[in-house]
Write a protein that holds these residues in place. Structure first.
Motif, PDB file in Angstrom:
ATOM      1  N   THR A  40      -5.620  -4.989  -4.091  1.00  0.00           N
ATOM      2  CA  THR A  40      -4.793  -3.786  -3.979  1.00  0.00           C
ATOM      3  C   THR A  40      -5.598  -2.500  -3.837  1.00  0.00           C
ATOM      4  N   ARG A  51      -2.652   5.488  -6.232  1.00  0.00           N
ATOM      5  CA  ARG A  51      -2.376   4.055  -6.299  1.00  0.00           C
ATOM      6  C   ARG A  51      -2.810   3.532  -7.665  1.00  0.00           C
ATOM      7  N   CYS A  89      -1.085  11.997   0.025  1.00  0.00           N
ATOM      8  CA  CYS A  89      -1.686  10.750  -0.448  1.00  0.00           C
ATOM      9  C   CYS A  89      -1.213  10.466  -1.866  1.00  0.00           C
ATOM     10  N   GLN A 144       2.251   5.569  -7.143  1.00  0.00           N
ATOM     11  CA  GLN A 144       2.853   4.274  -6.843  1.00  0.00           C
ATOM     12  C   GLN A 144       2.072   3.167  -7.528  1.00  0.00           C
ATOM     13  N   GLU A 155       6.718   5.143 -11.311  1.00  0.00           N
ATOM     14  CA  GLU A 155       7.349   5.138  -9.989  1.00  0.00           C
ATOM     15  C   GLU A 155       8.356   6.267  -9.813  1.00  0.00           C
ATOM     16  N   PRO A 176      -6.837  -0.140  -6.034  1.00  0.00           N
ATOM     17  CA  PRO A 176      -6.184   1.006  -6.685  1.00  0.00           C
ATOM     18  C   PRO A 176      -7.123   2.198  -6.829  1.00  0.00           C
ATOM     19  N   ASP A 177      -6.520   3.379  -6.949  1.00  0.00           N
ATOM     20  CA  ASP A 177      -7.283   4.585  -7.268  1.00  0.00           C
ATOM     21  C   ASP A 177      -7.590   4.649  -8.751  1.00  0.00           C
ATOM     22  N   CYS A 199       0.832  -1.207   0.000  1.00  0.00           N
ATOM     23  CA  CYS A 199       0.000   0.000   0.000  1.00  0.00           C
ATOM     24  C   CYS A 199       0.865   1.256   0.000  1.00  0.00           C
ATOM     25  N   ALA A 200       0.342   2.319  -0.610  1.00  0.00           N
ATOM     26  CA  ALA A 200       1.153   3.521  -0.797  1.00  0.00           C
ATOM     27  C   ALA A 200       0.667   4.681   0.056  1.00  0.00           C
ATOM     28  N   TRP A 201       1.515   5.224   0.879  1.00  0.00           N
ATOM     29  CA  TRP A 201       1.323   6.516   1.558  1.00  0.00           C
ATOM     30  C   TRP A 201       2.707   7.005   1.916  1.00  0.00           C
ATOM     31  N   VAL A 228       0.751  -0.227  -7.398  1.00  0.00           N
ATOM     32  CA  VAL A 228       0.482  -1.174  -6.317  1.00  0.00           C
ATOM     33  C   VAL A 228       0.221  -2.583  -6.824  1.00  0.00           C
TER      34      VAL A 228
END
Length: 223
Positions: A65, A22, A19, A47, A41, A67-68, A7-9, A49
């Protein structure tokens, strides 16, 4: 083939917590997929994911995952990108969708519009345009490459019936007439009749040529 990333933060130092967007990548050509992942990246606010190499893995990895945004190739084995986009809409309604393609076939563009994907770009666009498109889509904008928008006004609808398209899609996948008959619950003679009609409608030399014509026009994407 699929790969799941954490996870990305990210903490952006003096700017505080930011934020990160993703992204899930779906592209069957590994070299292209890895290049796109590396490109994205490089950005502090993006990111990757998850990555998938075929359409069949898309929904499972998306569920895992969350994702956004999902970046999907139109032509993937198992489940094409536009069908995947439709199913992803149902499964993760908040996930935005950006489709990449080498095709400017009007029928493909129209279908993407019908699905109301958030972005639709050709693969030969400059790399920085992809990053810019990701941010614009996440900001709520719709993005489409100009030549694809123009293509939507051109061309004719598919001359194939739904069943003819089903038969030709299986031919494209390498199935023989007997196998197609079994899969579609038809007689071998009926399958041959469908193929004869398809070849005539597309003014093709043979069934292989018919597959080429229909694929180039975007008529073999699953409905």
């Amino acid at each position: 083939m699929c790969e799941t990333r954490p996870c990305a933060w990210r903490d952006q130092g003096d700017r505080g917590g930011v934020c990160v967007i993703r992204v899930l990548l779906a592209e069957d050509v590994q070299m292209v997929r890895e290049a796109l992942a590396s490109l994205l990246e490089l950005e502090d606010d993006v990111q990757v994911v998850g990555e998938v190499g075929n359409g069949e893995d898309l929904l499972a990895v998306a569920e895992k995952t969350q994702p956004d945004i999902a970046i999907l190739d139109v032509n993937m084995p198992g489940l094409d990108g536009l069908t995947g986009a439709e199913r992803l809409r149902e499964q993760l309604s908040g996930c935005r969708i950006l489709v990449l393609t080498v095709l400017d076939a009007p029928n493909v563009v129209r279908r993407a519009q019908d699905i109301r994907v958030d972005g639709y770009m050709v693969k030969n666009a400059p790399a920085e345009q992809l990053v810019h498109a990701v941010r614009r889509v996440m900001a709520g904008e719709r993005v489409i490459t100009p030549e694809l928008a123009l293509a939507a006004w051109e061309g004719e609808p598919s001359p194939l019936t739904a069943r003819e398209a089903d038969v030709l899609r299986l031919v494209a996948a390498g199935a023989e007439s007997a196998e197609i008959a079994e899969l579609l619950h038809l007689s071998p003679g009926t399958v041959r009749n469908y193929l004869t009609a398809v070849v005539a409608k597309l003014d093709a030399r043979n069934r292989t040529d018919a597959v080429r014509i229909a694929r180039d026009a975007g008529w073999l994407l699953s409905s």
